[in-house]
Design a protein around this motif. Structure first.
Motif, PDB file in Angstrom:
ATOM      1  N   HIS A  82     -21.283  96.884  42.982  1.00 55.49           N
ATOM      2  CA  HIS A  82     -20.596  97.215  41.732  1.00 55.49           C
ATOM      3  C   HIS A  82     -20.966  96.272  40.601  1.00 55.49           C
ATOM      4  O   HIS A  82     -21.005  96.699  39.433  1.00 55.49           O
ATOM      5  CB  HIS A  82     -19.081  97.214  41.962  1.00 55.49           C
ATOM      6  N   ASP A 116     -19.329 105.805  33.728  1.00 54.59           N
ATOM      7  CA  ASP A 116     -20.764 106.014  33.542  1.00 54.59           C
ATOM      8  C   ASP A 116     -21.066 107.126  32.537  1.00 54.59           C
ATOM      9  O   ASP A 116     -22.043 107.846  32.670  1.00 54.59           O
ATOM     10  CB  ASP A 116     -21.422 106.350  34.885  1.00 54.59           C
ATOM     11  N   LYS A 155     -22.630 106.922  41.826  1.00 62.72           N
ATOM     12  CA  LYS A 155     -21.928 106.338  42.971  1.00 62.72           C
ATOM     13  C   LYS A 155     -22.926 105.824  44.015  1.00 62.72           C
ATOM     14  O   LYS A 155     -22.701 104.798  44.658  1.00 62.72           O
ATOM     15  CB  LYS A 155     -20.999 107.380  43.586  1.00 62.72           C
ATOM     16  N   GLY A 202     -24.083  97.478  39.307  1.00 64.34           N
ATOM     17  CA  GLY A 202     -23.802  98.762  38.663  1.00 64.34           C
ATOM     18  C   GLY A 202     -23.272  98.589  37.255  1.00 64.34           C
ATOM     19  O   GLY A 202     -23.677  99.307  36.328  1.00 64.34           O
ATOM     20  N   ASP A 203     -22.369  97.618  37.062  1.00 57.96           N
ATOM     21  CA  ASP A 203     -21.823  97.363  35.726  1.00 57.96           C
ATOM     22  C   ASP A 203     -22.922  96.909  34.765  1.00 57.96           C
ATOM     23  O   ASP A 203     -22.953  97.324  33.599  1.00 57.96           O
ATOM     24  CB  ASP A 203     -20.732  96.295  35.806  1.00 57.96           C
ATOM     25  N   ASN A 249     -24.177 102.402  42.984  1.00 53.60           N
ATOM     26  CA  ASN A 249     -23.184 101.376  43.321  1.00 53.60           C
ATOM     27  C   ASN A 249     -23.236 101.022  44.803  1.00 53.60           C
ATOM     28  O   ASN A 249     -23.101  99.853  45.187  1.00 53.60           O
ATOM     29  CB  ASN A 249     -21.782 101.868  42.961  1.00 53.60           C
ATOM     30  N   GLN A 250     -23.423 102.027  45.638  1.00 50.38           N
ATOM     31  CA  GLN A 250     -23.492 101.778  47.078  1.00 50.38           C
ATOM     32  C   GLN A 250     -24.742 100.996  47.459  1.00 50.38           C
ATOM     33  O   GLN A 250     -24.706 100.161  48.360  1.00 50.38           O
ATOM     34  CB  GLN A 250     -23.453 103.117  47.821  1.00 50.38           C
TER      35      GLN A 250
END
Length: 331
Positions: A176, A209, A168, A179-180, A171-172
């Motif tokens: 996102h 994840d 998480k 992140g993907d 992602n921050q």
């Protein structure tokens, strides 16, 4: 080959609307058999990279005889380059039609159907493979793992449930979309790592994840050491980034009694749950006591919800007393 038979098959393939995967396969079987074709492979660029699909294979095994030969043709559909390879059985004599003419006709048929075929292939592949990373989905992992168990060699393998720790935060930091991409790269890198030394292995990507792996027992230690020093490289707005990752890992070593791949995956997931619950970045091995403990905790959680709904809890307050005059100050 009889020209009439070929023409009939061509018309069937071109004229069929909303063709099913099974129907297309049946027509291809008949058509390729007439032409002496044993394999057709398609290579094309789609979204995140080069994809390869087998459009037709006469045999279950992908191996080809050294004497078998291929002819290649390049197409373009919607500005997408498509490369087709047609493999012919060396034992089959030349068909009545010129081979080049057959290839051109078949390539033309494929081009007419390529958009719907690619959609069919992608939809069917998505059931068993994660399109973004190329590794298995949960369903594909269970199906292929079950095939291994059915051979009676399950005790030669270890199941690992792997989750990216504190993803998480990533992602921050990077968003996102990044992140993907990172999660897809993790799946690909794990698969590449195992391909370097594992005789047989499976890699699956679950939602989010988390990943699952089935690895030969003698490769587990080497695999864990690599995961302990794992990093991925990706492009961010600030340039290339080398990102070190840590994992929560649950391990379950299969036994001769294991005959259900879903249960195998559940056991490694149970070990992972304990690792995550304790914030333990060291791999946790499954055992029966651990399983019973997790079940007991889940049972208590479930009963607590029921108790709350049925107002079975009674609240008692501990009074606070002022020791100077022993008056009640609160609770």
């Amino acid at each position: 080959m009889r020209a009439g038979a070929f023409s009939t098959l061509v018309r069937k393939l071109i004229s069929t609307d909303n063709i099913s995967f099974e129907h297309m396969s049946d027509i291809f079987d008949e058509l390729c058999s007439e032409l002496g074709i044993i394999r057709i492979e398609m290579q094309y660029f789609y979204e995140d990279g080069v994809h390869r699909n087998t459009l037709y294979s006469k045999y279950d095994t992908p191996m080809l005889n050294e004497a078998d030969y291929s002819e290649d043709i390049n197409l373009e559909y919607a500005e997408t380059p498509i490369h087709l390879s047609f493999w012919f059985d060396y034992e089959i004599t030349e068909p009545d039609l010129e081979r080049g003419e057959c290839i051109d006709l078949l390539a033309g048929i494929l081009k007419l159907n390529i958009s719907r075929y690619m959609k069919i292939v992608q939809e069917k592949t998505a059931e068993t493979h994660d399109l973004a990373s190329g590794v298995l989905t949960s369903r594909g992992y269970i199906d292929e793992g079950q095939s291994i168990l059915d051979k009676g060699v399950g005790e030669n393998f270890t199941s690992l449930y792997i989750n990216v720790a504190k993803f998480k935060v990533i992602n921050q930091l990077y968003g996102h979309d990044a992140g993907d991409l990172i999660l897809s790269q993790v799946a690909r890198d794990i698969s590449i790592m195992l391909s370097n030394y594992a005789r047989e292995y499976l890699v699956g990507r679950l939602s989010g994840d988390s990943y699952v792996c089935l690895v030969n027992n003698d490769c587990v230690d080497s695999f864990l050491k690599q995961l302990d020093n794992f990093s991925v490289r990706f492009k961010s707005d600030d340039g290339d980034v080398d990102l070190a990752l840590s994992f929560y890992i649950g391990i379950y070593r299969l036994t001769p009694e294991d005959d259900d791949m879903s249960n195998v995956m559940e056991n490694s997931s149970t070990a992972y749950s304990m690792a995550r619950q304790n914030g333990n970045l060291m791999p946790v091995n499954y055992d029966v006591a651990l399983h019973d403990r997790i079940l007991r905790e889940k049972e208590i959680e479930s009963r607590m919800r029921t108790a709350l709904e049925e107002r079975e809890f009674v609240v008692y307050y501990q009074p606070k007393i002022d020791l100077t005059d022993y008056s009640l100050m609160g609770a």
